[in-house]
Design a protein around this motif. Sequence first.
Motif, PDB file in Angstrom:
ATOM      1  N   VAL A 125      41.279  30.436  38.160  1.00 50.70           N
ATOM      2  CA  VAL A 125      40.288  31.101  37.303  1.00 50.70           C
ATOM      3  C   VAL A 125      40.653  32.561  37.032  1.00 50.70           C
ATOM      4  O   VAL A 125      39.820  33.337  36.563  1.00 50.70           O
ATOM      5  CB  VAL A 125      38.872  31.001  37.920  1.00 50.70           C
ATOM      6  CG1 VAL A 125      38.456  29.549  38.050  1.00 50.70           C
ATOM      7  CG2 VAL A 125      38.786  31.707  39.268  1.00 50.70           C
ATOM      8  N   GLY A 126      41.895  32.931  37.332  1.00 47.31           N
ATOM      9  CA  GLY A 126      42.378  34.265  36.993  1.00 47.31           C
ATOM     10  C   GLY A 126      41.850  35.378  37.865  1.00 47.31           C
ATOM     11  O   GLY A 126      41.666  36.506  37.394  1.00 47.31           O
ATOM     12  N   LEU A 127      41.625  35.094  39.151  1.00 43.58           N
ATOM     13  CA  LEU A 127      41.042  36.103  40.042  1.00 43.58           C
ATOM     14  C   LEU A 127      41.921  36.364  41.266  1.00 43.58           C
ATOM     15  O   LEU A 127      41.420  36.514  42.374  1.00 43.58           O
ATOM     16  CB  LEU A 127      39.640  35.672  40.491  1.00 43.58           C
ATOM     17  CG  LEU A 127      38.536  35.770  39.449  1.00 43.58           C
ATOM     18  CD1 LEU A 127      37.217  35.292  40.033  1.00 43.58           C
ATOM     19  CD2 LEU A 127      38.384  37.193  38.923  1.00 43.58           C
ATOM     20  N   ARG A 128      43.185  36.442  41.072  1.00 52.07           N
ATOM     21  CA  ARG A 128      44.068  36.768  42.191  1.00 52.07           C
ATOM     22  C   ARG A 128      43.789  38.194  42.676  1.00 52.07           C
ATOM     23  O   ARG A 128      43.604  39.115  41.884  1.00 52.07           O
ATOM     24  CB  ARG A 128      45.524  36.659  41.756  1.00 52.07           C
ATOM     25  CG  ARG A 128      46.525  36.988  42.861  1.00 52.07           C
ATOM     26  CD  ARG A 128      47.944  37.007  42.333  1.00 52.07           C
ATOM     27  NE  ARG A 128      48.347  35.708  41.800  1.00 52.07           N
ATOM     28  CZ  ARG A 128      49.554  35.480  41.279  1.00 52.07           C
ATOM     29  NH1 ARG A 128      50.442  36.460  41.204  1.00 52.07           N
ATOM     30  NH2 ARG A 128      49.859  34.280  40.820  1.00 52.07           N
ATOM     31  N   GLY A 129      43.712  38.357  43.999  1.00 57.16           N
ATOM     32  CA  GLY A 129      43.589  39.687  44.582  1.00 57.16           C
ATOM     33  C   GLY A 129      42.178  40.218  44.732  1.00 57.16           C
ATOM     34  O   GLY A 129      42.002  41.388  45.082  1.00 57.16           O
ATOM     35  N   VAL A 130      41.162  39.388  44.495  1.00 59.01           N
ATOM     36  CA  VAL A 130      39.779  39.877  44.627  1.00 59.01           C
ATOM     37  C   VAL A 130      39.063  39.235  45.815  1.00 59.01           C
ATOM     38  O   VAL A 130      37.859  39.410  45.983  1.00 59.01           O
ATOM     39  CB  VAL A 130      38.963  39.613  43.340  1.00 59.01           C
ATOM     40  CG1 VAL A 130      39.627  40.249  42.139  1.00 59.01           C
ATOM     41  CG2 VAL A 130      38.743  38.125  43.120  1.00 59.01           C
ATOM     42  N   ASP A 131      39.794  38.506  46.646  1.00 59.42           N
ATOM     43  CA  ASP A 131      39.149  37.698  47.680  1.00 59.42           C
ATOM     44  C   ASP A 131      38.372  38.516  48.701  1.00 59.42           C
ATOM     45  O   ASP A 131      37.438  38.012  49.324  1.00 59.42           O
ATOM     46  CB  ASP A 131      40.174  36.800  48.387  1.00 59.42           C
ATOM     47  CG  ASP A 131      41.397  37.561  48.846  1.00 59.42           C
ATOM     48  OD1 ASP A 131      42.043  38.202  48.005  1.00 59.42           O
ATOM     49  OD2 ASP A 131      41.702  37.498  50.052  1.00 59.42           O
ATOM     50  N   ARG A 132      38.715  39.800  48.885  1.00 57.66           N
ATOM     51  CA  ARG A 132      38.008  40.614  49.873  1.00 57.66           C
ATOM     52  C   ARG A 132      36.820  41.375  49.280  1.00 57.66           C
ATOM     53  O   ARG A 132      36.077  42.036  50.000  1.00 57.66           O
ATOM     54  CB  ARG A 132      38.980  41.604  50.535  1.00 57.66           C
ATOM     55  CG  ARG A 132      40.057  40.915  51.357  1.00 57.66           C
ATOM     56  CD  ARG A 132      40.920  41.915  52.106  1.00 57.66           C
ATOM     57  NE  ARG A 132      41.968  41.257  52.866  1.00 57.66           N
ATOM     58  CZ  ARG A 132      41.805  40.738  54.081  1.00 57.66           C
ATOM     59  NH1 ARG A 132      40.622  40.814  54.668  1.00 57.66           N
ATOM     60  NH2 ARG A 132      42.811  40.156  54.704  1.00 57.66           N
ATOM     61  N   LYS A 133      36.649  41.295  47.979  1.00 58.90           N
ATOM     62  CA  LYS A 133      35.516  41.971  47.342  1.00 58.90           C
ATOM     63  C   LYS A 133      34.223  41.205  47.603  1.00 58.90           C
ATOM     64  O   LYS A 133      34.233  40.018  47.926  1.00 58.90           O
ATOM     65  CB  LYS A 133      35.748  42.099  45.837  1.00 58.90           C
ATOM     66  CG  LYS A 133      36.860  43.061  45.452  1.00 58.90           C
ATOM     67  CD  LYS A 133      36.971  43.180  43.945  1.00 58.90           C
ATOM     68  CE  LYS A 133      38.055  44.163  43.538  1.00 58.90           C
ATOM     69  NZ  LYS A 133      37.690  45.545  43.901  1.00 58.90           N
ATOM     70  N   PHE A 134      33.089  41.905  47.418  1.00 58.81           N
ATOM     71  CA  PHE A 134      31.778  41.290  47.567  1.00 58.81           C
ATOM     72  C   PHE A 134      31.137  41.154  46.186  1.00 58.81           C
ATOM     73  O   PHE A 134      31.512  41.860  45.242  1.00 58.81           O
ATOM     74  CB  PHE A 134      30.905  42.127  48.504  1.00 58.81           C
ATOM     75  CG  PHE A 134      31.270  41.956  49.954  1.00 58.81           C
ATOM     76  CD1 PHE A 134      30.560  41.078  50.766  1.00 58.81           C
ATOM     77  CD2 PHE A 134      32.344  42.653  50.498  1.00 58.81           C
ATOM     78  CE1 PHE A 134      30.910  40.899  52.096  1.00 58.81           C
ATOM     79  CE2 PHE A 134      32.704  42.485  51.830  1.00 58.81           C
ATOM     80  CZ  PHE A 134      31.983  41.604  52.632  1.00 58.81           C
ATOM     81  N   PRO A 135      30.166  40.234  46.049  1.00 65.81           N
ATOM     82  CA  PRO A 135      29.578  39.985  44.726  1.00 65.81           C
ATOM     83  C   PRO A 135      29.083  41.226  44.001  1.00 65.81           C
ATOM     84  O   PRO A 135      29.215  41.318  42.771  1.00 65.81           O
ATOM     85  CB  PRO A 135      28.431  39.016  45.040  1.00 65.81           C
ATOM     86  CG  PRO A 135      28.936  38.236  46.212  1.00 65.81           C
ATOM     87  CD  PRO A 135      29.682  39.243  47.044  1.00 65.81           C
ATOM     88  N   ASP A 136      28.519  42.199  44.735  1.00 65.78           N
ATOM     89  CA  ASP A 136      27.994  43.379  44.041  1.00 65.78           C
ATOM     90  C   ASP A 136      29.101  44.297  43.516  1.00 65.78           C
ATOM     91  O   ASP A 136      28.822  45.271  42.812  1.00 65.78           O
ATOM     92  CB  ASP A 136      27.025  44.159  44.934  1.00 65.78           C
ATOM     93  CG  ASP A 136      27.665  44.698  46.200  1.00 65.78           C
ATOM     94  OD1 ASP A 136      28.887  44.503  46.395  1.00 65.78           O
ATOM     95  OD2 ASP A 136      26.943  45.313  47.012  1.00 65.78           O
ATOM     96  N   GLU A 137      30.352  43.976  43.834  1.00 60.03           N
ATOM     97  CA  GLU A 137      31.486  44.732  43.303  1.00 60.03           C
ATOM     98  C   GLU A 137      32.096  44.063  42.072  1.00 60.03           C
ATOM     99  O   GLU A 137      33.059  44.573  41.507  1.00 60.03           O
ATOM    100  CB  GLU A 137      32.572  44.870  44.376  1.00 60.03           C
ATOM    101  CG  GLU A 137      32.133  45.593  45.637  1.00 60.03           C
ATOM    102  CD  GLU A 137      33.233  45.636  46.682  1.00 60.03           C
ATOM    103  OE1 GLU A 137      34.032  46.597  46.651  1.00 60.03           O
ATOM    104  OE2 GLU A 137      33.306  44.704  47.511  1.00 60.03           O
ATOM    105  N   LEU A 138      31.531  42.933  41.663  1.00 59.19           N
ATOM    106  CA  LEU A 138      32.096  42.152  40.571  1.00 59.19           C
ATOM    107  C   LEU A 138      31.271  42.286  39.302  1.00 59.19           C
ATOM    108  O   LEU A 138      30.055  42.473  39.352  1.00 59.19           O
ATOM    109  CB  LEU A 138      32.163  40.669  40.957  1.00 59.19           C
ATOM    110  CG  LEU A 138      32.892  40.302  42.247  1.00 59.19           C
ATOM    111  CD1 LEU A 138      32.794  38.799  42.481  1.00 59.19           C
ATOM    112  CD2 LEU A 138      34.347  40.749  42.199  1.00 59.19           C
ATOM    113  N   SER A 139      31.931  42.151  38.162  1.00 62.75           N
ATOM    114  CA  SER A 139      31.226  42.077  36.886  1.00 62.75           C
ATOM    115  C   SER A 139      30.572  40.707  36.753  1.00 62.75           C
ATOM    116  O   SER A 139      30.865  39.772  37.519  1.00 62.75           O
ATOM    117  CB  SER A 139      32.204  42.289  35.735  1.00 62.75           C
ATOM    118  OG  SER A 139      33.116  41.197  35.659  1.00 62.75           O
TER     119      SER A 139
END
Length: 248
Positions: A125-139
Motif C-alpha cells: 500500500v506504499g507505506l514503507r518506513g512508517v511502521d513505528r509511527k502512531f495513528p495521530d502522526e498520519l494523514s
Amino acid sequence: MIKLVEVQKSFGSQVVLDRLTLEVPPGKITAVIGPSGEGKSVLLKHMIGLLQPDAGKVFVEGEDITVMRRWELNRVRERFGMLFQNAALFDSMSVFENVAFPLEEKTKLSRPEIDAKVHEALEHVGLRGVDRKFPDELSGGMKKRVGLARALLLNPRIILFDEPTTGLDPIICRAIHQLIKDTHSRFGFTAVIVSHEIPEIFDISDYVAMLYRGRIIEMGTPEEIQRSDHPVVKQFISGSLEGPIHFV
C-alpha cells in the motif's frame, strides 16, 4: 459469492432494509451507492453477520449465515476483510502493531514471519518506513492505507469498504480508489464498496447497485447505471436538486 434474499431490517418503527435482494458477483468490485441515511452501512453489516435480519436470508459462498451459531459465523468471517470509514486504528498502537494485530490474534506464526508479512503488506500500500509511527502522526489518506494493509493481511476472499474515502481531498480520494483497484487486480478478492464519490467510483467498479428506500432499485455496469432512465438513479448521479429524491 454474497447473496441477500428478501432481507428486512427495522430499528424501532424505521424500516431500513425493505425486502432487499442483492447478488454480489464473485471476484468483482461492486459499488453500493445511494443517498445518505439509506442503510448502506447496515447492508454491509448484514453481509458479514454483524447484524441479523428481521426476515430474509444472507448467503456467503452458498452458506446461509442467518442460521449459524456464533462459532460458525466466526469461521465465515475469517474470509472477510473490512476497511471502515475511519480506518478503525488503535490509537495506542504503532502502525506495525495495528497491522500485525490480526496475525497475532488469529494465527500461530512466529515473530519473524509476522514481521515479514507486516512489512510486505505495508509495501503493497506504499507505506514503507512508517511502521513505528502512531495513528495521530498520519494523514487521513495514510490511515486508510494502513487500514487496507491490515484488511489484506489474512488473504481474505472478500473485502468490504465502508466509505473508504470519506473526509479526504479529491487527490487523495483518487489515490485511494486507484490503490483499491490495483490491490484488487493483484489479489482477486470480491469487493463491496459503499461510496458517495460520484462519478469517481464508476472508474474502479465492475458493477454498481443503487440503494433507495430500503431496496436495490437498479444494478448494472457503471455504463448501464449512467445510461439509466430510472428517475431516482438519474437524479442521484447527476446531483440535481430536481427529482423524486427530497433533500432536507
